[in-house]
Design a protein around this motif. Sequence first.
Motif, short mmCIF file in Angstrom:
data_model
loop_
_atom_site.label_atom_id
_atom_site.label_comp_id
_atom_site.label_asym_id
_atom_site.label_seq_id
_atom_site.Cartn_x
_atom_site.Cartn_y
_atom_site.Cartn_z
N SER A 45 0.84 -1.19 0.00
CA SER A 45 0.00 0.00 0.00
C SER A 45 0.88 1.24 0.00
O SER A 45 1.67 1.46 0.92
N ILE A 187 -7.27 3.81 -4.48
CA ILE A 187 -8.21 4.04 -3.38
C ILE A 187 -8.36 5.54 -3.17
O ILE A 187 -7.37 6.29 -3.20
N CYS A 188 -9.59 5.99 -2.94
CA CYS A 188 -9.83 7.42 -2.78
C CYS A 188 -10.79 7.67 -1.63
O CYS A 188 -11.50 6.76 -1.16
N ARG A 197 -2.73 0.53 -4.24
CA ARG A 197 -2.46 -0.79 -3.65
C ARG A 197 -2.08 -1.76 -4.76
O ARG A 197 -2.81 -1.88 -5.75
N ARG A 215 -12.41 -3.15 -4.49
CA ARG A 215 -12.51 -2.02 -3.56
C ARG A 215 -11.99 -0.73 -4.17
O ARG A 215 -11.89 0.29 -3.48
N ALA A 216 -11.64 -0.74 -5.44
CA ALA A 216 -11.01 0.41 -6.07
C ALA A 216 -11.97 1.60 -6.15
O ALA A 216 -13.19 1.45 -6.12
N CYS A 217 -11.38 2.78 -6.28
CA CYS A 217 -12.13 4.03 -6.39
C CYS A 217 -12.99 4.02 -7.66
O CYS A 217 -12.51 3.66 -8.74
#
Length: 230
Positions: A45, A187-188, A197, A215-217
Amino acid sequence: MRWVSRAMAASVLSWLILLAGWSGSAAARDHRQNAPGAFDFYVLSLSWSPSFCASAAERGNTSRSQQAQCGGRPFAFVVHGLWPQYEHGFPGYCERPAPRLDRRIMSSMLDLMPAPGLIYSEWDKHGTCSGLGARAYFETVRKARAAVKVPAEFLDLEAPKSIAPDAIEEAFIKDNPGLSHSAIAVICDRTRLSEVRICMNKDLQFRACEEIDRRACRRDQVVLPPMRGG
């Protein structure tokens, strides 16, 4: 009534069989839960430090961790952590209490993870799950970071930058042979880039990770605040 009783009994029996099956599968999933060294892959990360500092300022956070990272040095991407993962879920705090982290090891990582509190907490939560001693774990963190080339456009950002999450992925993929869209997630928060990540196997080669990718933005654009001093 006898027919109803038999029907109810059959229904209860079916429910108990289903419950037993579920418990068995849960036990199988939990068999290695939090067992040091028993995991499938790593997530490296990389936190966009200016976003962390902007969020901390908005919250009025004056903790030592915030002060250490958000002082005068112009940090860009910093290592948040190297996290052991299962294909579904992840272990955490695999040794309680965690073996005490030598201060000299902590100090040696401040160029990549610029906050002592972060380093200590990452060791307690994630490092203890690696199956490695503290020195070997943080050497692995350093090797994982060295395996990723950060695109030049993010190395010296002097003004706010608005960019699509897909474009961030593309920039990393272009500069890192073997990296694919299925191995990276941006990620946002509500407006800003938080982290990138990247999934790696235990040999630190890029690998797909569907659960992380999910889980991405999903925003069209994210903002990268400039580096401090920019």
